[in-house]
Write a protein that holds these residues in place. Structure first.
Motif: not given
Length: 865
Positions: A337-340, A9-15, A301-307
């Motif tokens: 990278n994946n905006p969705r 849901f967060d991926d949708i409402v943040n679009e 095409p890459f990003s960095v984030a923490c798990l």
């Protein structure tokens, strides 16, 4: 045949924009609106607005059109169940009134509404958002006449960890006929699906500690088997050497956040700093490699984030720490990278870095194995990535059967390479950890690199060291798995190493031992070395018979466009950076002046020039000349007495067209200023800076700054060595602000960087704000009054000391011991630090002047202008 691919849901409402991409959603029905009739293109149609909840606090609006609205209202009118789970397949994303929502389509969408919800058992889990009344496992049975190819089991709604539901495709089934202990019933169509088993296995495979326990006997056996290294290394030394050659021309981004915990006050601060630093390091690594080997023009095409261990999702380190997730962070990953999917997907992971401080014990001992806890955790994440890739729809350019896991702490790092075919894994969903351990023992190839230094003690990355090279090479292989072979191969970039090496050797050795054009320097050819060595000071020799030595008693002549003047050296001084002199004019030996001698002109590149002398002589001459031209006169400012070039002994053979002759001192610049005095640094070191003089020093320096501020000039280098106390020939001693070589005239000018005395804004931005000079003045007064300065070796440490000192009011308290007005002035400057607001010089000069203790209280004269 179709399956679900649920979107968070967060991926949708943040679009922020609509997309033709269709999504599948699942959620708990929390609100149903009434039937509405609207007219579109002249046709009447019915809609129903509903609201779905994912039980993690995110709500999603959904518009059901035509037949779907009738289906929903029919269900609500004929059923009275407490909880309704809704699945909308192939929904459209629409922006309405500034909010992103979903909507059914006419031909593609499908709507599934549960017929009945039954409590089928209890299990130990944390309560879900307060929506469900008890901690239950809920089974949903839906009678639909379709076949689903995705294994028919979705054990997790987005954000609903404790909800389990089954879509039953068998017709005529009666809900509630199964007993609680009979387990989950599966469709006969998908019972043999290996993909379903793999998904179920992956869902249950979630605890690294259990896997580590299962591997304990195996780990002990391999540890005792042989004294030789149990695992191979992932990379050969020759590979790393060639890769190092290829990286020789690659510019890595300067790291701002570095894992230096020297000034951290708590363990949480240490860990937070480390996660931020690792995120920066991985981003700089993957960005530089992408631009060097694949494409400099296309975006990375890459990003960095923490798990985050709580839900196995990825978050930006800064956001996770702010939201209180620091304790749950377990790794840092490089992802596609994946905006969705802003929280990442496991099949999109290139590599993971585990922060493990206990790896430091392995430094320098290549035969010692990592501890079982470290290795077990690395193997756990590697297997999860391999399982996710086996289920992925991505087309991997190269083998997806290899995973690289990095082991890092605040200084050291290494690489674990895990390779294996998960198709050989026995997907026993009732014994997932035994099956995983068995696969690791029999079908997994593990390679472990030595643990070497990546960051130095200051937190800077040593990109060329073996530790950093191992990590970079692992990242290079990970990029190849997703992006394919690079456009520029390692061999192509490494081939230029020979030419670059030859060029640098020629630049260092300069080819021969001939004297350069003006005869000042002679370069010595060194023997050929396998490495490039820096030319030491002893390789630059000055011919003693050619150089005029400036000693006490010696004289030199200065030539300007209109006159010639002679000066006799009376005293030789050194402030730790350069030498300068106290001299007297030949015609007036009773007068003392400061005399500065610059670097003799040479044909060397600018990098060889002595820039300290250039700032001291040429640049300061320019600044003082501008002050003189603009009429900026004040007794607290140095006065330009003379400037020009040395007239050397003997005949000058300077060509008529300009330039210099071959004498080593021909054309050397000279600057002469007045008045002369003792520096504050010398007064403090000898214990002769009284506390009463602190107010006088503050007043006089502030007066100088006030005078030049009217012309937009700022000093930029206030420190004890650049303030002198003038006592000779005056009734009351006063202070003069000297050393204007680093003064700021325009935006492109940069101030001097001093870890102890530069302003915070200067250290952070490389520029001055309105209060920067006054802030430096406060630091100098704090030091001069006995304040303790720490040993600083980095900008980060300097900024940390400033923040701590101001917040604890250490500086204000120290100056308050001297005078209340100095304490108030420090508080005033603290409020202006880093802001564009100007200083009110007039009011502070008046307040300081009232606190000066002078014997003769005559008429007050404003000397600031």
């Amino acid at each position: 045949m179709y399956g679900f691919s649920f979107v968070d849901f967060d991926d949708i409402v943040n679009e922020t924009k609509e997309d033709a991409y269709l999504v599948d959603v699942i959620g708990l029905l929390t609100s149903v609106g009434g039937l509405k009739e609207i007219i579109i293109n002249g046709k009447r149609t019915n809609i129903v607005e509903v609201e779905l909840d994912n039980l993690s606090g995110t709500k999603l609006k959904c518009t059901l059109w035509e037949g779907f609205s009738d289906q929903m209202l029919s269900f609500m009118n004929n059923n009275t169940v407490g909880h309704v789970v809704v699945i909308v397949q192939f929904a459209n994303m629409k922006m309405f009134k500034g909010l992103m929502r979903i909507s059914t389509t006419k031909s593609s969408s499908r709507l599934f509404i549960n017929a009945e919800l039954l409590e089928t058992g209890k299990r130990e889990t944390k309560k879900i958002g307060g929506i469900l009344d008890s901690e239950t496992v809920i089974k949903m049975e839906v009678d639909i006449d379709v076949e689903l190819d995705e294994g028919l089991i979705y054990k997790q709604l987005t954000g609903m960890e404790a909800v389990e539901f089954v879509i039953d495709t068998t017709q005529g089934g009666s809900p509630g006929q199964e007993s609680v202990g009979s387990g989950t019933k599966r469709s006969s169509v998908s019972s043999g699906s290996r993909s379903r088993n793999c998904k179920d296995f992956l869902y249950r495979f979630s605890d690294s500690e259990i896997l580590t326990t299962k591997l304990e006997d195996w780990f002990i056996s391999i540890s005792e088997k042989s004294k030789k290294p149990v695992f191979d290394v992932p990379f050969e030394l020759i590979e790393l050497q060639k890769f190092d050659y290829a990286l020789e021309g690659v510019a890595f981004q300067q790291l701002v956040r570095m894992p230096n915990a020297v000034y951290a006050s708590t363990s949480d601060a240490v860990e937070a700093t480390a996660y931020l630093a690792i995120e920066d390091f991985l981003h700089a690594s993957v960005k530089a490699l992408w631009e060097a080997f694949w494409s400099h023009d296309e975006p990375m095409p890459f990003s960095v984030a923490c798990l985050y261990n709580g839900n196995l999702k990825f978050y930006q380190a800064e956001k996770a720490i702010t939201n209180g997730k620091l304790e749950g962070l377990c790794a840092t990953g490089i992802l596609l990278n994946n905006p969705r999917h802003p929280h990442g997907k496991w099949d999109h992971i290139l590599e993971l870095a585990l922060l493990r401080p206990d790896i430091r014990s392995l430094v320098g001992n290549s035969n010692q194995l990592p501890s079982l806890s470290v290795l077990g955790e690395a193997l756990f994440y590697a297997l999860r990535i391999l399982l996710s890739r086996s289920l992925s729809r991505l087309n991997f350019s190269l083998s997806s059967k290899t995973v690289f896991i990095l082991l890092v702490d605040s200084q050291y790092g290494g690489v674990v390479k895990v390779e294996g075919d998960v198709n050989k894994l026995d997907f026993d969903v009732n014994n997932v950890y035994d099956s995983a351990a068995d696969w690791i023992k029999k079908h997994c190839k593990i390679a472990v690199s030595p643990i070497d230094r990546i960051w130095n003690k200051l937190g800077n990355a040593n990109w060329g060291d073996i530790g950093a090279l191992q990590v970079l090479f692992a990242t290079f292989h990970c990029i190849m798995q997703f992006a394919g072979l690079p456009k520029h191969s390692i061999e192509d970039l490494a081939a230029d190493h020979g030419s670059r090496l030859h060029t640098r050797r020629v630049e260092r050795h300069l080819g021969d031992t001939k004297v350069n054009g003006n005869g000042l320097f002679r370069f010595q050819q060194r023997s050929v070395s396998p490495e490039i060595v820096e030319v030491q000071d002893e390789s630059i020799k000055i011919e003693p018979e050619e150089l005029m030595k400036l000693e006490v008693g010696s004289a030199l002549w200065l030539e300007d466009s209109n006159f010639q003047k002679g000066y006799q050296i009376n005293e030789v001084l050194n402030n730790g950076e350069h030498t300068y002199y106290i001299a007297s004019p030949v015609e007036d030996t009773g007068k003392s002046l400061f005399l500065y001698v610059g670097s003799p002109p040479s044909q060397l590149e600018p990098a060889w020039e002595d820039m300290n002398l250039w700032y001291q002589v040429q640049r300061q001459t320019k600044i003082l000349t501008i002050m003189k031209q603009k009429g900026l006169s004040c007794k607290y400012l140095p006065q330009l007495s003379a400037s020009g070039r040395i007239i050397h002994p003997g005949q000058c053979r300077r060509p008529s067209s300009g330039g210099n002759c071959d004498h080593p001192l021909c054309g050397t610049p000279i600057l002469v200023t007045s008045p002369v005095g003792e520096t504050v640094a010398d007064m403090v070191s000898e214990g002769r800076f009284s506390l009463d003089e602190a107010i006088r020093c503050c007043h006089d320096c502030l007066s100088a700054l006030c005078t030049v501020s009217s012309a937009g000039i700022r000093h930029g280098d206030i420190k004890p060595e650049n303030v002198i106390c003038v006592r000779s020939g005056v009734r009351h001693p006063y202070f003069v602000l000297i050393g204007w070589g680093h003064a700021i005239l325009e935006d492109r000018d940069r101030p001097a960087m001093n870890l102890h005395f530069s302003s915070s804004y200067a250290l952070q931005e490389g520029k001055l704000c309105s209060a920067s000079d006054a802030e430096s003045l406060v630091y100098m007064l704090y030091f001069s009054c006995g304040g303790a300065l720490p040993d600083l070796d980095s900008v980060e440490g300097a900024l940390q000391w400033r923040e701590t000192s101001w917040s604890r009011r250490t500086i204000q308290q120290k100056l308050g011991d001297v005078s209340t007005v100095l304490k108030a002035f420090a508080d005033y400057i603290d409020s202006l630090c880093g802001t564009p607001y100007p200083i009110d010089y007039d009011i502070w000069l008046k307040r300081l002047r009232r606190n000066l203790n002078e014997e003769d209280h005559g008429k007050e004269i404003d000397t600031s202008s």
